[in-house]
Write an enzyme that holds these catalytic residues in place. Structure first.
Site, PDB file in Angstrom:
ATOM      1  N   VAL A  44       0.835  -1.208   0.000  1.00 53.09           N
ATOM      2  CA  VAL A  44       0.000   0.000   0.000  1.00 53.09           C
ATOM      3  C   VAL A  44       0.864   1.251   0.000  1.00 53.09           C
ATOM      4  CG1 VAL A  44      -1.768   1.297   1.242  1.00 53.09           C
ATOM      5  CG2 VAL A  44      -1.930  -1.191   1.099  1.00 53.09           C
ATOM      6  N   CYS A  45       1.903   1.240   0.826  1.00 57.97           N
ATOM      7  CA  CYS A  45       2.798   2.398   0.901  1.00 57.97           C
ATOM      8  C   CYS A  45       3.487   2.653  -0.439  1.00 57.97           C
ATOM      9  CB  CYS A  45       3.845   2.186   1.979  1.00 57.97           C
ATOM     10  SG  CYS A  45       3.167   1.968   3.630  1.00 57.97           S
ATOM     11  N   THR A  46       3.835   1.593  -1.124  1.00 52.44           N
ATOM     12  CA  THR A  46       4.478   1.743  -2.439  1.00 52.44           C
ATOM     13  C   THR A  46       3.571   2.505  -3.393  1.00 52.44           C
ATOM     14  OG1 THR A  46       5.759  -0.286  -2.112  1.00 52.44           O
ATOM     15  CG2 THR A  46       5.476   0.475  -4.379  1.00 52.44           C
TER      16      THR A  46
END
Length: 213
Positions: A44-46
């Site tokens: 998700v952070c990517t």
């Protein structure tokens, strides 16, 4: 420490993917979006950091600088950034704070033990040029943020700082706004809103966005 709207954003010095950051000095007289993510090398952070990088022009036209944070190290950040660039088809163009000692996370209350014991939740701080916190949004680790909403909030703040209006539900840049109820003087209303306004109720008056082009 719990930070509230209108509070001065705490200053700090911390390492980042682009070298040491002296926060207030780095921010200058710009708007700032400071956002935390739970960990590097996570899916998700990517996607979030990739979208933030792709939105470079949108941040720039609003005078906004963006800065991310996690409790991972500079080495981790530098190892992860090529993955973001590759998978999201962009180039990361903003610093990622390496808050391994939790200094900034504690200042901004980014670690919520009942959610994540040692990692930061997905918090967003929108900070104005006077270093005041103007909006905060916090998401659980499993939910990616809507960065279009963050841009929308900045549009609303920048508009309502300069005109006696507020933005209604689901408002987007270019749509009608509401006149603040405190403004009642007819002469001032005509001066401020020369294109007129619609009275739905005495407290609900719609007008065209004053700076609409």
């Amino acid at each position: 420490m719990s930070l509230r709207l209108g509070d001065l954003a705490p200053d700090f010095t911390q390492e980042s993917s682009e070298g040491p950051i002296h926060f207030h000095e780095w921010a200058g007289k710009n708007w700032v979006v400071l956002f935390s993510h739970p960990a590097d090398f996570t899916p998700v952070c990517t996607t979030e950091l990739g979208y933030t990088a792709k939105s470079k022009d949108e941040w720039a036209k609003r005078g906004v600088k963006v800065i991310a944070l996690s409790v991972d190290t500079v080495e981790n950040h530098k190892g992860w950034i090529p993955d973001i660039n590759e998978t999201q088809h962009t180039t990361v163009n903003f610093p990622i704070l390496a808050d391994a000692d939790h200094k900034v996370s504690l200042l901004y209350d980014l670690i919520h033990p009942n959610s994540l014991a040692n990692a930061t939740v997905r918090s967003v701080f929108i900070i104005d040029p006077d270093k005041k916190i103007r909006a905060t949004i916090t998401y659980p680790a499993s939910t990616g943020r809507n960065f279009d909403e963050i841009l929308r909030v900045i549009d609303s703040l920048q508009l309502t700082d300069n005109y006696k209006v507020a933005t209604p539900v689901n408002w987007k840049h270019g749509e009608d706004v509401v006149i603040v109820p405190a403004l009642k003087d007819e002469a001032e209303l005509k001066q401020r809103f020369p294109k007129g306004y619609k009275v739905v109720k005495p407290y609900l008056r719609l007008t065209e966005q004053p700076n609409k082009k």
